[in-house]
Design a protein around this motif. Structure first.
Motif, PDB file in Angstrom:
ATOM      1  N   VAL A  73      -4.175  12.677  -9.574  1.00  0.00           N
ATOM      2  CA  VAL A  73      -2.783  12.245  -9.600  1.00  0.00           C
ATOM      3  C   VAL A  73      -2.143  12.723 -10.896  1.00  0.00           C
ATOM      4  N   ARG A  74      -0.937  13.267 -10.783  1.00  0.00           N
ATOM      5  CA  ARG A  74      -0.215  13.801 -11.922  1.00  0.00           C
ATOM      6  C   ARG A  74       1.160  13.130 -12.020  1.00  0.00           C
ATOM      7  N   PRO A  75       1.681  12.964 -13.231  1.00  0.00           N
ATOM      8  CA  PRO A  75       3.058  12.455 -13.353  1.00  0.00           C
ATOM      9  C   PRO A  75       4.042  13.358 -12.626  1.00  0.00           C
ATOM     10  N   GLY A  76       4.939  12.746 -11.889  1.00  0.00           N
ATOM     11  CA  GLY A  76       5.894  13.491 -11.093  1.00  0.00           C
ATOM     12  C   GLY A  76       5.553  13.538  -9.623  1.00  0.00           C
ATOM     13  N   ASP A  77       4.325  13.137  -9.235  1.00  0.00           N
ATOM     14  CA  ASP A  77       3.961  13.122  -7.824  1.00  0.00           C
ATOM     15  C   ASP A  77       4.787  12.073  -7.079  1.00  0.00           C
ATOM     16  N   ARG A  78       5.124  12.386  -5.827  1.00  0.00           N
ATOM     17  CA  ARG A  78       5.911  11.474  -5.006  1.00  0.00           C
ATOM     18  C   ARG A  78       5.034  10.334  -4.497  1.00  0.00           C
TER      19      ARG A  78
ATOM     20  N   PRO B  61       0.841  -1.206   0.000  1.00  0.00           N
ATOM     21  CA  PRO B  61       0.000   0.000   0.000  1.00  0.00           C
ATOM     22  C   PRO B  61       0.872   1.250   0.000  1.00  0.00           C
ATOM     23  N   VAL B  62       0.494   2.218  -0.819  1.00  0.00           N
ATOM     24  CA  VAL B  62       1.275   3.447  -0.961  1.00  0.00           C
ATOM     25  C   VAL B  62       0.351   4.653  -0.856  1.00  0.00           C
ATOM     26  N   THR B  63       0.976   5.797  -0.633  1.00  0.00           N
ATOM     27  CA  THR B  63       0.286   7.082  -0.608  1.00  0.00           C
ATOM     28  C   THR B  63       0.933   7.985  -1.640  1.00  0.00           C
ATOM     29  N   ILE B  64       0.104   8.657  -2.428  1.00  0.00           N
ATOM     30  CA  ILE B  64       0.588   9.552  -3.474  1.00  0.00           C
ATOM     31  C   ILE B  64       0.481  10.983  -2.959  1.00  0.00           C
ATOM     32  N   GLN B  65       1.582  11.689  -2.959  1.00  0.00           N
ATOM     33  CA  GLN B  65       1.617  13.066  -2.470  1.00  0.00           C
ATOM     34  C   GLN B  65       1.729  14.020  -3.648  1.00  0.00           C
ATOM     35  N   PRO B  66       1.121  15.218  -3.562  1.00  0.00           N
ATOM     36  CA  PRO B  66       0.484  15.814  -2.373  1.00  0.00           C
ATOM     37  C   PRO B  66      -1.009  15.560  -2.248  1.00  0.00           C
TER      38      PRO B  66
ATOM     39  N   VAL C 137       5.384   9.147  -9.791  1.00  0.00           N
ATOM     40  CA  VAL C 137       4.346   8.695 -10.725  1.00  0.00           C
ATOM     41  C   VAL C 137       4.783   9.003 -12.152  1.00  0.00           C
ATOM     42  N   ALA C 138       4.564   8.053 -13.035  1.00  0.00           N
ATOM     43  CA  ALA C 138       4.840   8.217 -14.458  1.00  0.00           C
ATOM     44  C   ALA C 138       3.755   7.497 -15.244  1.00  0.00           C
ATOM     45  N   GLN C 139       3.540   7.971 -16.457  1.00  0.00           N
ATOM     46  CA  GLN C 139       2.523   7.345 -17.310  1.00  0.00           C
ATOM     47  C   GLN C 139       3.219   6.451 -18.321  1.00  0.00           C
ATOM     48  N   GLY C 140       2.851   5.179 -18.321  1.00  0.00           N
ATOM     49  CA  GLY C 140       3.477   4.228 -19.221  1.00  0.00           C
ATOM     50  C   GLY C 140       2.941   4.303 -20.632  1.00  0.00           C
ATOM     51  N   THR C 141       3.550   3.527 -21.507  1.00  0.00           N
ATOM     52  CA  THR C 141       3.112   3.494 -22.902  1.00  0.00           C
ATOM     53  C   THR C 141       1.718   2.906 -23.057  1.00  0.00           C
ATOM     54  N   ASP C 142       1.290   2.120 -22.052  1.00  0.00           N
ATOM     55  CA  ASP C 142      -0.057   1.557 -22.080  1.00  0.00           C
ATOM     56  C   ASP C 142      -1.089   2.477 -21.443  1.00  0.00           C
ATOM     57  N   ARG C 143      -0.700   3.734 -21.177  1.00  0.00           N
ATOM     58  CA  ARG C 143      -1.582   4.769 -20.607  1.00  0.00           C
ATOM     59  C   ARG C 143      -1.943   4.485 -19.157  1.00  0.00           C
ATOM     60  N   ARG C 144      -1.280   3.537 -18.525  1.00  0.00           N
ATOM     61  CA  ARG C 144      -1.512   3.255 -17.116  1.00  0.00           C
ATOM     62  C   ARG C 144      -0.563   4.083 -16.266  1.00  0.00           C
TER      63      ARG C 144
END
Length: 305
Positions: free
Chosen positions: A218-223, A187-192, A242-249
């Motif tokens: 959630v945006r790419p680059g979030d911790r 389990p993880v938490t995405i900041q901010p 966070v990053a967006q993969g080639t499969d849009r996930r």
């Protein structure tokens, strides 16, 4: 047969004569080159001007070879500089993460004065002995085990980001299951934004994020940090961005350097204390003397009666 014998008889003397003439020519050239005389010097200069320019074609391979050697040396120097820059960049990332964590902790302490912080986690450092992974299972071996107090389930980091958890402990070694393994679920938490999610390994370098409540926040680059839910990992450990993969996930670009896992730190985590008794939250019953009414004080119903 006689002709062949005659030709064979002539070959030996002719070869010896040619070798002798070549040696005489070389000796004469050496003497001419070493004689210190103005006439000989002019002869040497004229000979060089006449002969050397005609041998430019012979110098081309030598020039090319020297250029290749210089290029290879330059490439080796660039490779060493690149490795040094990679190590410095990794150190800078660690310093940046430490600065961000200190900034957040300082802000919380300023907002809540005299707050009691959680005790710091102690660590056990170990050397990665071998990569015990496979196409279907990704793990590494450490040279610390039960004799060092290692317990199944403890988190491991490379000094910057979370690497995995202990999954199998021997007397002198232990196995670390990496976050990229298909059986890894944390389990993880995405900041901010504070969104809670689950990081699911899929044997790729950037595992995907599942069970996200509001993906629009959630945006790419979030911790991405560990949430601590379920007691799997301590809360607040850096996982990645966070990053967006080639499969849009939505995926997580892990902060740990999985290409250079040489030393790992095992975090000693202790189970949370469970409160099973009510304690002082529920006051004890009053003594019988305090429950009696003082004389002269009666309820309204008794006075009216």
């Amino acid at each position: 047969m006689a002709r062949q014998r005659d030709s064979a008889d002539y070959k030996g003397p002719v070869r010896r004569v040619l070798i002798a003439m070549l040696l005489l020519a070389l000796a004469a050239l050496f003497l001419i080159w070493r004689i210190d005389s103005p006439r000989v010097e002019r002869f040497r200069a004229a000979f060089i001007d006449r002969v050397v320019p005609n041998f430019d074609w012979a110098m081309v391979p030598v020039t090319k070879l020297s250029g290749m050697v210089e290029g290879f040396q330059s490439y080796a120097n660039l490779y060493e500089q690149n490795q040094d820059l990679r190590r410095e960049l990794q150190q800078m990332k660690a310093w940046k993460e430490a600065a961000v964590q200190l900034e957040q902790q300082n802000a919380k302490l300023l907002a809540q004065n005299q707050v009691r912080l959680d005790p710091k986690l102690t660590t056990v450092s170990g050397v990665v002995l071998a990569d015990a992974g496979s196409p279907f299972r990704q793990s590494v071996l450490l040279n610390v085990g039960a004799r060092d107090g290692i317990v199944d389930g403890w988190a491991t980091t490379d000094g910057l980001g979370l690497v995995g958890r202990i999954s199998g402990v021997g007397q002198t070694t232990s196995r670390v299951l990496l976050l990229t393994d298909t059986s890894s679920r944390i389990p993880v938490t995405i900041q901010p934004s504070g969104q809670k999610a689950m990081l699911v390994g899929d044997n790729s370098a950037a595992p995907p994020i599942d069970f996200l409540e509001s993906p629009d926040e959630v945006r790419p680059g979030d911790r991405v940090v560990s949430s601590g839910d379920g007691g799997v990992f301590p809360a607040g450990l850096l996982v990645g961005q966070v990053a967006q993969g080639t499969d849009r996930r939505l995926r997580v670009r892990l902060s740990a350097d999985y290409q250079r896992l040489e030393f790992l730190r095992v975090l000693r985590s202790h189970p949370a204390e469970q409160i099973t008794e009510p304690g002082v939250l529920i006051p004890p019953p009053l003594p019988p003397l305090l429950m009696q009414e003082p004389e002269g004080l009666q309820l309204d119903g008794g006075a009216n009666g």
